[in-house]
Write a protein that holds these residues in place. Structure first.
Motif, short mmCIF file in Angstrom:
data_model
loop_
_atom_site.label_atom_id
_atom_site.label_comp_id
_atom_site.label_asym_id
_atom_site.label_seq_id
_atom_site.Cartn_x
_atom_site.Cartn_y
_atom_site.Cartn_z
N THR A 2 -40.22 -15.09 18.22
CA THR A 2 -40.69 -14.02 19.09
C THR A 2 -42.05 -14.40 19.64
N SER A 3 -42.20 -14.30 20.96
CA SER A 3 -43.44 -14.70 21.60
C SER A 3 -43.94 -13.57 22.49
N ILE A 4 -45.24 -13.42 22.53
CA ILE A 4 -45.83 -12.41 23.41
C ILE A 4 -46.15 -13.00 24.77
N THR A 6 -43.91 -15.41 26.34
CA THR A 6 -42.65 -15.63 27.05
C THR A 6 -41.58 -14.75 26.45
N ASN A 7 -41.05 -13.84 27.26
CA ASN A 7 -39.98 -12.95 26.81
C ASN A 7 -38.69 -13.45 27.46
N ALA A 10 -36.11 -10.77 28.41
CA ALA A 10 -36.46 -10.01 29.61
C ALA A 10 -36.23 -10.84 30.87
N ALA A 310 -35.11 -5.37 26.45
CA ALA A 310 -35.81 -6.64 26.25
C ALA A 310 -37.32 -6.45 26.29
N ASN A 311 -37.81 -5.59 27.15
CA ASN A 311 -39.24 -5.34 27.24
C ASN A 311 -39.75 -4.57 26.03
N SER A 313 -38.61 -4.73 23.03
CA SER A 313 -38.60 -5.55 21.81
C SER A 313 -39.95 -6.23 21.59
N ALA A 314 -40.65 -6.54 22.67
CA ALA A 314 -41.97 -7.15 22.51
C ALA A 314 -42.98 -6.15 21.98
N GLU A 315 -42.77 -4.88 22.33
CA GLU A 315 -43.70 -3.86 21.84
C GLU A 315 -43.59 -3.66 20.34
#
Length: 323
Positions: A2-4, A6-7, A10, A310-311, A313-315
């Motif tokens: 998991t990267s902040i 590169t998503n 998304a 997808a957006n 999941s980064a949160e």
């Protein structure tokens, strides 16, 4: 991983959504215009063919109008000729009546004069759109008249206009400048019309139009008390011969009228067939497009939902930094 920065999820959802939006835009354009090939960008080959055929179809529409104008001219000439033939039959009947012993030939001649005036009136009145195929007041002959019949594109792409031609030498009734060019003004040798010609020419003509001169060495068909039976026989033969010639001329015009009617029907059918062919190339199948539009709208909604997931999941990574 998991990267902040590169998503990937998304990005994939966004790429999919873009493709769906493009497809939706194309489908909506087809539904609104009713065409699947509206511009050259849609399909250059089909667009080029359809554009050329539309241009040809417009030319064919003009041909249909020209055929209508030509038909009107031919009908006008034919109607006048038909009337002239009826009058000629009446003139022949009057001449036959004049052969009866004791008849007043002067009275009959009065009737003949009125009938001949009707012949001249019919010839002068047979005008449509500035053209008269029965009456000529020019130094030169009326010549051949053409009616636009078809627009033709050959296999190699060359175009041409086909015409129906009619030689007015077969229809002119009165010619002021040269009486020999008109049926009613020319001189006819009655001797040649007898079963046994005597080799003694006896020329007769039917009318002398105002402004013209009588044919040389020719006698106008006029009778009086001194007109002999032999002269009457000659006049009857001349009128009968002219009637036959006029009947042939009317038959020719009638054949042209029939040809024009057939060509008008063909051009109208050809117009419809070309329109149908163009439709097969460029028209959209509305059943298919409406179904595709509904499917794309559903895909668009799912794509937006996927991008949202997808957006989000980064949160969720923020939860790892909370105490």
């Amino acid at each position: 991983m998991t990267s902040i920065l590169t998503n990937a999820a998304a990005m994939a959802a966004l790429q999919t959504l873009r493709a769906i939006d493009n497809g939706l835009e194309t489908t909506q354009a087809r539904v609104s215009s009713g065409m699947r090939v509206e511009t050259a960008a849609d399909n250059a080959a089909y667009w080029s063919i359809a554009t050329t055929m539309r241009s040809d179809n417009r030319a064919l529409s003009t041909v249909a109008d020209a055929l209508g104008l030509g038909a009107a001219k031919v009908d006008t000439a034919y109607t006048a000729l038909e009337n002239v033939i009826d009058v000629m039959s009446e003139i022949k009947a009057k001449l036959v009546a004049a052969r009866e012993p004791g008849v007043d030939k002067t009275k009959i001649n009065d009737e003949l004069r009125e009938l001949k005036s009707q012949l001249l009136s019919a010839a002068q009145s047979a005008s449509f759109s500035g053209e008269n195929w029965l009456y000529n007041s020019n130094l030169s002959p009326l010549g051949t008249k053409s009616v636009v019949a078809s627009f033709v594109r050959s296999a190699n792409g060359n175009v041409s206009v086909a015409t129906l031609d009619f030689n007015t030498a077969n229809s002119v009734l009165v010619d002021i400048k040269d009486p020999s060019r008109g049926y009613l003004t020319k001189a006819i040798d009655a001797d040649l019309l007898q079963e046994t010609p005597t080799a003694t020419p006896r020329y007769y003509h039917l009318i002398v139009a105002p402004g013209s001169t009588a044919p040389a060495s020719s006698t106008e068909i006029v009778i009086d008390g001194s007109t002999t039976y032999e002269a009457l026989d000659d006049m009857i033969s001349v009128v009968d011969n002219l009637t036959k010639q006029l009947t042939n001329a009317a038959s020719t015009l009638g054949a042209i009228t029939k040809r024009i009617e057939m060509q008008e029907s063909f051009v109208a059918t050809l117009n419809d067939v070309i329109d149908k062919g163009i439709g097969r190339l460029v028209d959209a199948d509305m059943n298919e497009e409406s179904t595709r539009l509904k499917a794309l709208q559903t895909q668009q909604q799912l794509g937006i939902q996927s991008l949202s997931i997808a957006n989000s999941s980064a949160e969720n990574i923020l939860q790892l930094f909370r105490q």
